[in-house]
Scaffold this active site. Structure first.
Site, mmCIF file in Angstrom:
data_model
loop_
_atom_site.group_PDB
_atom_site.id
_atom_site.type_symbol
_atom_site.label_atom_id
_atom_site.label_comp_id
_atom_site.label_asym_id
_atom_site.label_seq_id
_atom_site.Cartn_x
_atom_site.Cartn_y
_atom_site.Cartn_z
ATOM 1 C CB SER A 16 -0.892 -0.014 1.236
ATOM 2 O OG SER A 16 -1.700 1.139 1.265
ATOM 3 C CB CYS B 225 -0.739 5.332 9.165
ATOM 4 S SG CYS B 225 0.128 6.758 8.471
ATOM 5 N N GLY C 56 8.858 -5.401 4.287
ATOM 6 C CA GLY C 56 9.917 -4.609 4.903
ATOM 7 C C GLY C 56 11.231 -4.717 4.159
#
Lengths: 256, 316
Positions: free
Chosen positions: B23, B132, B245
């Site tokens: 995303s 977030c 990641g």
């Protein structure tokens, strides 16, 4: 839009601190429009990690040229490129400059390395019938004036070491006073304080202009949303320098 | 050449391969069609959607750091209505799976966004962003609170039969505690890690290099941290774990698959090369061919944890 590995033709010093890197690519040379930029991965690996955006300064046959100053590791590495080295280039990116209204005099206003998109713009304007462009080039001092493939140049230096003693914006203001009645189209690129000054000058004289903005970017193609510029009178608070620009109507953006 | 089976299923979602785009690093899928064959991506996870459009944070929003970058975009997005009108039809037309990522400032907002998307049937799964680090309301304040994370999962679970993936933050003490909590509430999978909170200062001006002072660190710099968090999570839950990641290559992706991730998401590397997910998927297939592996699933969770005796030469 493409990613290509471009062979370096040569890298040369063109002013005290400024380099011109010439790379060969028929695709880029034939598709880039004045004001567009390319995003360069200066070397493989993670250092530096992200691509670095550069205005294309000139195209000649199948060669494109960028101009840069050594301001960090990315540009230092680029300055060491040798003929035959390959450079990873993404582009062409962004919205280009648009042609002036006919019967106007194009005025190209640049501060420091903000002159980078002006050579290709000059050539394009000439090719489109605008023979009488005037270029206003400002810098801190003589050593920082990058007079590379420009025409009809008026110089301004902060210390008076060459040309007009003062800012390029005051020089332009004087030109307006001396040339009352001349219809003009302004193209600008440079540091933000200069662009703010120019914005005010043009506002005061009810003149339009196109400005090419500089911004730190991560992707250069509108997916990371990392390069916003605040917009004036728009439904959207921010526009992206990479995708909505880098060329904007100078009165449509808040230059910080 | 060995024919390698690369596809896999997560609940009702069928993906052609295990390499997704994360995303916020691939827009809404229609930005870089010149550069990518999007139909070769395992799944596209959309930019986070909120109920109303969000302007995002003031500039500067990004800065490069060693082997990584810090961002503070602030969930700038077009909002669910414009998404459904302008972006969903294109995404639906693709021959690849679509995961809609939802970010919100309240449980009600999460519900409302999910219900609107669900009513159009324009996606194959949901990823719930509770992590977030760059927005004041919601965001990390949900993702660092295990009760809130569980509550959001509980509220959303009954609203859809599609896979519900909860994206977890590493900015807590124990990510496995959060993973267990959302598993208990019926989540189909967890994805991790979201960005690590990071900071960088301009010494000359003595100012932070991004407008919100701290932001989210991503890129190769965080990969070992991400892998360790994925490892911790895999040992504590039974639902699939999607690894995220700093993945930039097939080799990086294989580290996660071997550790036990069912799929991976590619983030920051998309900024360097928007086609990288496709290249990573192809690289995994090549690895399988070279090792006579017929199905990528044979790699998943094959980590050897007996004492390391092999001499690792590649670091030389």
């Amino acid at each position: 839009m493409k990613i290509e590995l471009l062979p370096v033709v040569r890298c040369e010093q063109v002013a005290a601190t400024v380099y011109a890197l010439h790379m060969r690519s028929f695709y880029f040379a034939s598709t880039i429009q004045p004001g567009q930029f390319i995003n360069i991965k200066v070397q493989s690996g993670f250092y530096p990690l992200l691509r670095r955006p550069f205005s294309v300064a000139q195209t000649q046959d199948d060669v494109i040229t960028i101009l840069f100053d050594i301001v960090g590791e990315g540009t230092r590495i680029l300055s060491l490129k040798k003929p035959g080295d390959m450079v990873d280039v993404l582009g062409p990116l962004g919205r280009p400059f648009t042609l002036p209204q006919s019967d106007t005099v194009p005025l190209l206003v640049a501060g420091g390395l903000g002159m980078a998109p002006m050579p290709i713009l000059t050539k394009w304007l000439k090719a489109n019938g605008f023979k009488n462009t005037e270029t206003f080039l400002g810098a801190r001092s003589k050593d920082y004036l990058v007079d590379y493939q420009l025409e009809n140049v008026h110089y301004a230096t902060d210390d008076g070491s060459q040309g007009y003693h003062g800012t390029v914006v005051s020089l332009l203001d004087q030109w307006f006073t001396d040339n009352r009645g001349t219809e003009v189209t302004v193209y600008a690129c440079g540091p933000n304080p200069m662009l703010r000054g120019l914005q005010n000058l043009l506002q005061g004289r009810s003149l339009k202009g196109q400005v090419s903005l500089e911004c730190v970017m991560a992707c250069g193609i509108g997916i990371c949303q990392g390069c916003p510029v605040e917009s004036v009178n728009s439904t959207k608070r921010y526009r992206l320098v990479c995708n909505d620009g880098p060329v904007f109507d100078i009165h449509s953006v808040v230059i910080q | 050449m060995t024919k390698v089976q690369t596809d896999f299923k997560l609940g009702s979602m069928h993906c052609r391969n295990r390499v997704w785009v994360a995303s916020g690093t691939f827009g809404y899928g229609d930005e870089c069609l010149d550069l990518v064959d999007v139909n070769k991506i395992g799944a596209i996870v959309t930019k986070s959607l909120s109920l109303k459009p969000r302007d995002g944070n003031p500039p500067p929003r990004v800065v490069e750091t060693p082997s990584g970058m810090i961002n503070s975009i602030g969930l700038a997005n077009i909002g669910v209505d414009r998404f459904l009108e302008e972006k969903a039809p294109f995404l639906q037309s693709l021959d690849t799976s679509v995961v809609v990522n939802i970010a919100a400032g309240s449980v009600e907002e999460y519900r409302e966004v999910l219900e609107r998307i669900e009513s159009t049937d324009c996606c194959d799964a949901y990823e719930i962003n509770v992590s977030c680090p760059n927005v004041k309301e919601g965001g990390l304040s949900f993702g660092t609170n295990v009760r809130m994370t569980a509550e959001i999962t509980r509220e959303l679970r009954p609203l859809t039969g599609k896979p519900l993936i909860v994206k977890l933050t590493p900015n807590i003490t124990s990510v496995s505690e959060f993973a267990r909590a959302v598993q208990d509430e019926g989540a189909d999978a967890v994805s991790l890690i979201n960005t690590l909170v990071g900071m960088s200062v301009d010494v000359r001006t003595r100012r932070p290099k991004i407008s919100t002072t701290t932001g989210g660190l991503s890129g190769p710099a965080i990969r070992p941290v991400a892998l360790a968090k994925v490892y911790e999570t895999i040992r504590s839950v039974s639902i699939p774990v999607i690894g995220i990641g700093g993945i930039t290559s097939a080799n990086d992706a294989l580290e996660f698959l071997i550790t036990g991730a069912e799929a991976v998401e590619i983030g920051t590397a998309n900024y360097l090369n928007p086609n990288v997910a496709v290249e990573i998927a192809e690289g995994i297939t090549t690895f399988c061919q070279e090792n006579d592996i017929r199905n990528v699933s044979e790699i998943i969770g094959t980590l050897q944890t007996d004492q390391t005796i092999s001499v690792v030469k590649s670091w030389m």
